[in-house]
Structure formats: structure tokens, C-alpha cells
Enzyme design. Structure first.
Site, PDB file in Angstrom:
ATOM      1  N   HIS A  65     -64.194  21.878 -15.873  1.00  0.00           N
ATOM      2  CA  HIS A  65     -63.171  22.903 -16.108  1.00  0.00           C
ATOM      3  C   HIS A  65     -63.673  23.793 -17.242  1.00  0.00           C
ATOM      4  O   HIS A  65     -64.287  23.302 -18.180  1.00  0.00           O
ATOM      5  CB  HIS A  65     -61.838  22.284 -16.539  1.00  0.00           C
ATOM      6  CG  HIS A  65     -60.919  23.287 -17.189  1.00  0.00           C
ATOM      7  ND1 HIS A  65     -60.095  24.094 -16.459  1.00  0.00           N
ATOM      8  CD2 HIS A  65     -60.758  23.660 -18.487  1.00  0.00           C
ATOM      9  CE1 HIS A  65     -59.440  24.906 -17.287  1.00  0.00           C
ATOM     10  NE2 HIS A  65     -59.830  24.662 -18.528  1.00  0.00           N
ATOM     11  N   LYS A 114     -64.950  16.496 -15.684  1.00  0.00           N
ATOM     12  CA  LYS A 114     -63.887  15.820 -14.936  1.00  0.00           C
ATOM     13  C   LYS A 114     -64.306  14.400 -14.529  1.00  0.00           C
ATOM     14  O   LYS A 114     -65.491  14.050 -14.588  1.00  0.00           O
ATOM     15  CB  LYS A 114     -63.541  16.666 -13.700  1.00  0.00           C
ATOM     16  CG  LYS A 114     -62.980  18.049 -14.051  1.00  0.00           C
ATOM     17  CD  LYS A 114     -62.565  18.810 -12.784  1.00  0.00           C
ATOM     18  CE  LYS A 114     -61.955  20.164 -13.131  1.00  0.00           C
ATOM     19  NZ  LYS A 114     -61.459  20.859 -11.915  1.00  0.00           N
ATOM     20  N   TYR A 136     -52.360  21.640 -16.586  1.00  0.00           N
ATOM     21  CA  TYR A 136     -52.467  22.421 -15.355  1.00  0.00           C
ATOM     22  C   TYR A 136     -51.125  23.054 -14.959  1.00  0.00           C
ATOM     23  O   TYR A 136     -50.951  23.465 -13.810  1.00  0.00           O
ATOM     24  CB  TYR A 136     -53.011  21.554 -14.213  1.00  0.00           C
ATOM     25  CG  TYR A 136     -54.524  21.402 -14.241  1.00  0.00           C
ATOM     26  CD1 TYR A 136     -55.359  22.527 -14.193  1.00  0.00           C
ATOM     27  CD2 TYR A 136     -55.128  20.156 -14.307  1.00  0.00           C
ATOM     28  CE1 TYR A 136     -56.733  22.398 -14.218  1.00  0.00           C
ATOM     29  CE2 TYR A 136     -56.519  20.021 -14.325  1.00  0.00           C
ATOM     30  CZ  TYR A 136     -57.315  21.149 -14.280  1.00  0.00           C
ATOM     31  OH  TYR A 136     -58.684  21.028 -14.291  1.00  0.00           O
ATOM     32  N   ASN A 148     -64.626  19.191  -8.714  1.00  0.00           N
ATOM     33  CA  ASN A 148     -65.712  20.151  -8.965  1.00  0.00           C
ATOM     34  C   ASN A 148     -66.308  20.034 -10.364  1.00  0.00           C
ATOM     35  O   ASN A 148     -66.819  20.997 -10.923  1.00  0.00           O
ATOM     36  CB  ASN A 148     -65.253  21.580  -8.639  1.00  0.00           C
ATOM     37  CG  ASN A 148     -64.054  22.012  -9.453  1.00  0.00           C
ATOM     38  OD1 ASN A 148     -63.568  21.267 -10.298  1.00  0.00           O
ATOM     39  ND2 ASN A 148     -63.587  23.224  -9.223  1.00  0.00           N
ATOM     40  N   GLU A 185     -55.997  26.169 -25.000  1.00  0.00           N
ATOM     41  CA  GLU A 185     -56.546  24.919 -24.465  1.00  0.00           C
ATOM     42  C   GLU A 185     -57.292  24.121 -25.527  1.00  0.00           C
ATOM     43  O   GLU A 185     -57.238  22.888 -25.545  1.00  0.00           O
ATOM     44  CB  GLU A 185     -57.464  25.228 -23.275  1.00  0.00           C
ATOM     45  CG  GLU A 185     -56.686  25.748 -22.064  1.00  0.00           C
ATOM     46  CD  GLU A 185     -57.567  26.070 -20.868  1.00  0.00           C
ATOM     47  OE1 GLU A 185     -57.018  26.506 -19.840  1.00  0.00           O
ATOM     48  OE2 GLU A 185     -58.804  25.873 -20.946  1.00  0.00           O
TER      49      GLU A 185
HETATM   50  P1  ATP Z   1     -60.877  25.413 -13.738  1.00  0.00           P
HETATM   51  O1  ATP Z   1     -59.545  26.023 -14.108  1.00  0.00           O
HETATM   52  O2  ATP Z   1     -60.809  23.921 -13.470  1.00  0.00           O
HETATM   53  O3  ATP Z   1     -61.976  25.765 -14.661  1.00  0.00           O
HETATM   54  P2  ATP Z   1     -61.186  27.472 -11.807  1.00  0.00           P
HETATM   55  O4  ATP Z   1     -60.629  28.393 -12.839  1.00  0.00           O
HETATM   56  O5  ATP Z   1     -62.498  27.813 -11.185  1.00  0.00           O
HETATM   57  O6  ATP Z   1     -61.320  26.003 -12.338  1.00  0.00           O
HETATM   58  P3  ATP Z   1     -58.544  27.418 -10.695  1.00  0.00           P
HETATM   59  O7  ATP Z   1     -58.137  28.381  -9.636  1.00  0.00           O
HETATM   60  O8  ATP Z   1     -58.058  27.611 -12.094  1.00  0.00           O
HETATM   61  O9  ATP Z   1     -60.129  27.279 -10.655  1.00  0.00           O
HETATM   62  O10 ATP Z   1     -58.105  25.976 -10.191  1.00  0.00           O
HETATM   63  C1  ATP Z   1     -58.045  24.879 -11.096  1.00  0.00           C
HETATM   64  C2  ATP Z   1     -58.619  23.659 -10.424  1.00  0.00           C
HETATM   65  O11 ATP Z   1     -57.806  23.342  -9.307  1.00  0.00           O
HETATM   66  C3  ATP Z   1     -60.023  23.833  -9.834  1.00  0.00           C
HETATM   67  O12 ATP Z   1     -61.048  23.603 -10.749  1.00  0.00           O
HETATM   68  C4  ATP Z   1     -60.025  22.799  -8.740  1.00  0.00           C
HETATM   69  O13 ATP Z   1     -60.286  21.495  -9.290  1.00  0.00           O
HETATM   70  C5  ATP Z   1     -58.601  22.830  -8.249  1.00  0.00           C
HETATM   71  N1  ATP Z   1     -58.458  23.714  -7.085  1.00  0.00           N
HETATM   72  C6  ATP Z   1     -58.484  25.072  -7.070  1.00  0.00           C
HETATM   73  N2  ATP Z   1     -58.307  25.561  -5.834  1.00  0.00           N
HETATM   74  C7  ATP Z   1     -58.136  24.468  -5.034  1.00  0.00           C
HETATM   75  C8  ATP Z   1     -57.896  24.280  -3.650  1.00  0.00           C
HETATM   76  N3  ATP Z   1     -57.798  25.313  -2.814  1.00  0.00           N
HETATM   77  N4  ATP Z   1     -57.788  23.008  -3.196  1.00  0.00           N
HETATM   78  C9  ATP Z   1     -57.865  21.946  -4.023  1.00  0.00           C
HETATM   79  N5  ATP Z   1     -58.086  22.052  -5.347  1.00  0.00           N
HETATM   80  C10 ATP Z   1     -58.229  23.285  -5.846  1.00  0.00           C
HETATM   81 MG    MG Z   2     -58.844  27.981 -13.967  1.00  0.00          MG
END
Ligand code: ATP
Ligand code: MG
Length: 139
Positions: free
Chosen positions: A116, A10, A50, A113, A127
Site C-alpha cells: 500500500h 501487506k 480503509y 497486491n 496515514e
Molecule cells: P493502495 O491504496 O493499497 O495503495 P491503490 O491506491 O493502488 O492501492 P485503491 O483503489 O486505493 O488502490 O484500492 C485499495 C486496495 O483495495 C488495493 O490496493 C487493493 O488491495 C484493493 N482493491 C482495489 N480494487 C480492487 C478490486 N477491484 N477488487 C479487489 N480488491 C481491490
Molecule cells: Mg489507494
């Protein structure tokens, strides 16, 4: 089983010049980078990518955060690559991530974070197809 998964470094990671250090984590874990490109996402791409989160309160912020700088999109290949990559990445919230994981080492916040990773083999296929054609993936 040999699998492929989509990974994205990211903007918070590219801004801090962490591409190499994060890639080393994948390679140490036995994941092979079989395709990779550095791109700037368009707003439309981020919103579509997303789309599953469109009802979540952080959707707009999340999409915007993917536009503030370049990202590196990659295909990782290896045994059980989808799950393996999720392990190497660590929990979404870096505060909950295991020591040694990418998010524990590098993530700035739950949103910024650093990485992804696809969450299932089915989504990985979708994807990967979002960013790469088959001829760009060299196993
Ligand atoms: P990713 O899909 O990015 O690999 P993930 O599967 O661990 O991460 P998801 O629940 O799919 O997490 O959320 C997608 C992305 O949305 C996260 O990587 C993070 O950047 C963001 N995100 C998730 N939860 C929150 C939150 N509570 N507040 C802000 N951003 C969030
Ligand atoms: Mg995810």
C-alpha cells in the site's frame, strides 16, 4: 520537495518473506525508510484505515485480507516521495503494472497486491499519523 509517505507491506508479502526484496526496491529508487515496524492490524484498525473504501464491494474482503498475517508499516522519505512510491509500486492490478515495479514483480492479485502507498501528500500525513508518532520517525 522532500516528502514523506506511508507504505505498508501487506500480509501476502510478509508471508512470502519478501520484506527485504521489497525494501530494496524502495532504496534503489532513492526512497529512505525512516520508520518501520512489523505489526498485526486489528479489525478496527483495518476498517478505519480503509474507511474511504467502505462503500466499495471489496471492502470487507480487503479488510479481512489485511488481518491474515503481519504487516510492515513504514515511512518512506525522499524527493517527491508520494508520487515516486506510487511509481515504484506500479498499478493496483498487477496485470496492468509496468515491468520492474513491485506489484509486477510480486503481487498475487488485484487484492493481494503486496504493498500500500499513500495517494496524496495530504493522505500521507493522515496515514503516517495513524501508525507513527513524530519521535519514531528518524530522517
Ligand atoms: P493502495 O491504496 O493499497 O495503495 P491503490 O491506491 O493502488 O492501492 P485503491 O483503489 O486505493 O488502490 O484500492 C485499495 C486496495 O483495495 C488495493 O490496493 C487493493 O488491495 C484493493 N482493491 C482495489 N480494487 C480492487 C478490486 N477491484 N477488487 C479487489 N480488491 C481491490
Ligand atoms: Mg489507494
Amino acid at each position: 520537495m522532500l516528502e514523506r509517505t506511508l507504505s505498508i507491506l501487506k500480509p501476502d508479502a510478509t508471508r512470502r518473506n519478501l520484506t527485504g526484496e521489497i525494501n530494496a526496491c524502495f532504496e534503489k529508487a532513492g526512497l529512505r525508510i525512516v520508520a518501520q515496524k512489523r505489526i498485526r492490524l486489528t479489525k478496527e484498525q483495518a476498517q478505519k484505515f480503509y474507511g474511504v473504501h467502505s462503500e466499495r464491494p471489496f471492502y470487507n474482503d480487503l479488510c479481512e485480507s489485511m488481518l491474515v498475517g503481519p504487516v510492515v508499516v513504514q515511512v518512506l522519505e525522499g524527493k517527491n516521495a508520494v508520487l515516486k512510491n506510487r511509481e515504484v509500486m506500479g498499478a493496483t492490478n498487477p496485470e496492468n503494472a509496468e515491468p520492474g515495479t513491485i506489484r509486477k514483480l510480486f503481487a498475487e492479485s488485484i487484492q493481494e497486491n503486496s504493498v500500500h502507498g499513500s495517494d496524496s501528500l495530504e493522505n500521507a500525513k493522515i496515514e503516517i499519523g495513524f501508525f507513527f508518532s513524530e519521535c519514531e520517525i528518524v530522517g
